[in-house]
Design a protein around this motif. Structure first.
Motif, mmCIF file in Angstrom:
data_model
loop_
_atom_site.group_PDB
_atom_site.id
_atom_site.type_symbol
_atom_site.label_atom_id
_atom_site.label_comp_id
_atom_site.label_asym_id
_atom_site.label_seq_id
_atom_site.Cartn_x
_atom_site.Cartn_y
_atom_site.Cartn_z
ATOM 1 N N LEU A 255 40.335 -30.433 31.235
ATOM 2 C CA LEU A 255 41.289 -29.243 31.023
ATOM 3 C C LEU A 255 42.145 -29.496 30.050
ATOM 4 O O LEU A 255 43.113 -30.442 29.847
ATOM 5 N N ASP A 256 42.183 -28.576 29.105
ATOM 6 C CA ASP A 256 43.140 -28.449 27.719
ATOM 7 C C ASP A 256 44.265 -27.421 28.183
ATOM 8 O O ASP A 256 43.835 -26.341 28.452
ATOM 9 N N VAL A 257 45.478 -28.147 28.449
ATOM 10 C CA VAL A 257 46.510 -27.161 29.041
ATOM 11 C C VAL A 257 47.481 -26.592 28.002
ATOM 12 O O VAL A 257 48.556 -26.207 28.259
ATOM 13 N N ARG A 258 46.939 -26.676 26.621
ATOM 14 C CA ARG A 258 47.830 -26.203 25.649
ATOM 15 C C ARG A 258 47.538 -24.572 25.549
ATOM 16 O O ARG A 258 46.834 -24.094 26.267
ATOM 17 N N GLY B 123 33.862 -29.522 25.269
ATOM 18 C CA GLY B 123 33.659 -29.163 26.591
ATOM 19 C C GLY B 123 34.739 -28.868 27.451
ATOM 20 O O GLY B 123 34.534 -28.540 28.627
ATOM 21 N N ALA B 124 36.180 -29.052 26.764
ATOM 22 C CA ALA B 124 37.139 -28.732 27.557
ATOM 23 C C ALA B 124 37.348 -27.296 27.975
ATOM 24 O O ALA B 124 36.777 -26.475 27.045
ATOM 25 N N LEU B 125 37.905 -27.071 29.099
ATOM 26 C CA LEU B 125 38.312 -25.735 29.580
ATOM 27 C C LEU B 125 39.801 -25.423 29.239
ATOM 28 O O LEU B 125 40.602 -26.423 29.303
ATOM 29 N N ASN B 126 40.087 -24.364 28.640
ATOM 30 C CA ASN B 126 41.387 -23.718 28.266
ATOM 31 C C ASN B 126 42.088 -23.368 29.705
ATOM 32 O O ASN B 126 41.744 -22.211 30.288
ATOM 33 N N THR B 127 43.103 -24.169 30.291
ATOM 34 C CA THR B 127 43.900 -23.671 31.270
ATOM 35 C C THR B 127 45.437 -23.936 30.924
ATOM 36 O O THR B 127 45.957 -24.996 31.343
ATOM 37 N N PRO B 128 45.938 -23.150 30.346
ATOM 38 C CA PRO B 128 47.408 -23.278 29.966
ATOM 39 C C PRO B 128 48.249 -23.676 30.973
ATOM 40 O O PRO B 128 48.212 -23.065 32.013
ATOM 41 N N VAL C 22 40.674 -34.742 34.006
ATOM 42 C CA VAL C 22 41.329 -35.471 32.727
ATOM 43 C C VAL C 22 41.948 -34.320 32.299
ATOM 44 O O VAL C 22 41.354 -33.109 31.979
ATOM 45 N N LEU C 23 43.248 -34.088 31.841
ATOM 46 C CA LEU C 23 44.292 -33.147 31.522
ATOM 47 C C LEU C 23 44.708 -33.865 30.118
ATOM 48 O O LEU C 23 45.215 -34.989 30.187
#
Length: 123
Positions: free
Chosen positions: A40-43, A55-60, A80-81
């Motif tokens: 999870l990419d939280v940017r 492969g990361a998912l964007n979840t601000p 993993v974030l």
């Protein structure tokens, strides 16, 4: 910078929220076993589009609650974030922990650590 990353890693490893210990994950370990992790990419959307871990998912981080229905089946998945510095990732991990997610980790060095390790960036 390494000292800050190390201190943050130690601090984040000690975070206890909702009974879940939030650990850290080295970029090498993630690269070696990426298929076993939900990344999870939280940017922000703009940061995500500029380049991300493949492969990361964007979840601000500030909208993580909106993604809970989509993540509901992943409460026991290894997650993993990451963000740019670790602050937003830690906030998002704590929020997920409070919702019952059990295997949460922060990417050591966050996005800069991934890039410094020489791993591919997806756009």
């Amino acid at each position: 910078m390494r000292i800050i990353t190390l201190l943050f890693s130690l601090l984040s490893f000690a975070i206890l929220a909702g009974g879940t210990q939030i650990g850290t994950l080295d970029p090498r370990a993630l690269q070696a076993e990426r298929e076993n992790w939900l990344v999870l990419d939280v940017r922000s959307q703009q940061e995500f589009e500029a380049g991300r871990v493949p492969g990361a998912l964007n979840t601000p981080h500030d909208k993580i609650e909106q993604y809970l229905p989509q993540l509901a089946d992943d409460k026991d998945q290894k997650i993993v974030l990451y963000c740019r510095s670790g602050r937003r990732a830690a906030m998002a991990a704590e929020a997920l922990s409070e919702q019952g997610f059990t295997q949460l980790h922060l990417l050591e060095g966050d996005m800069p650590g991934w890039q410094d390790a020489g791993y591919a960036v997806e756009k």
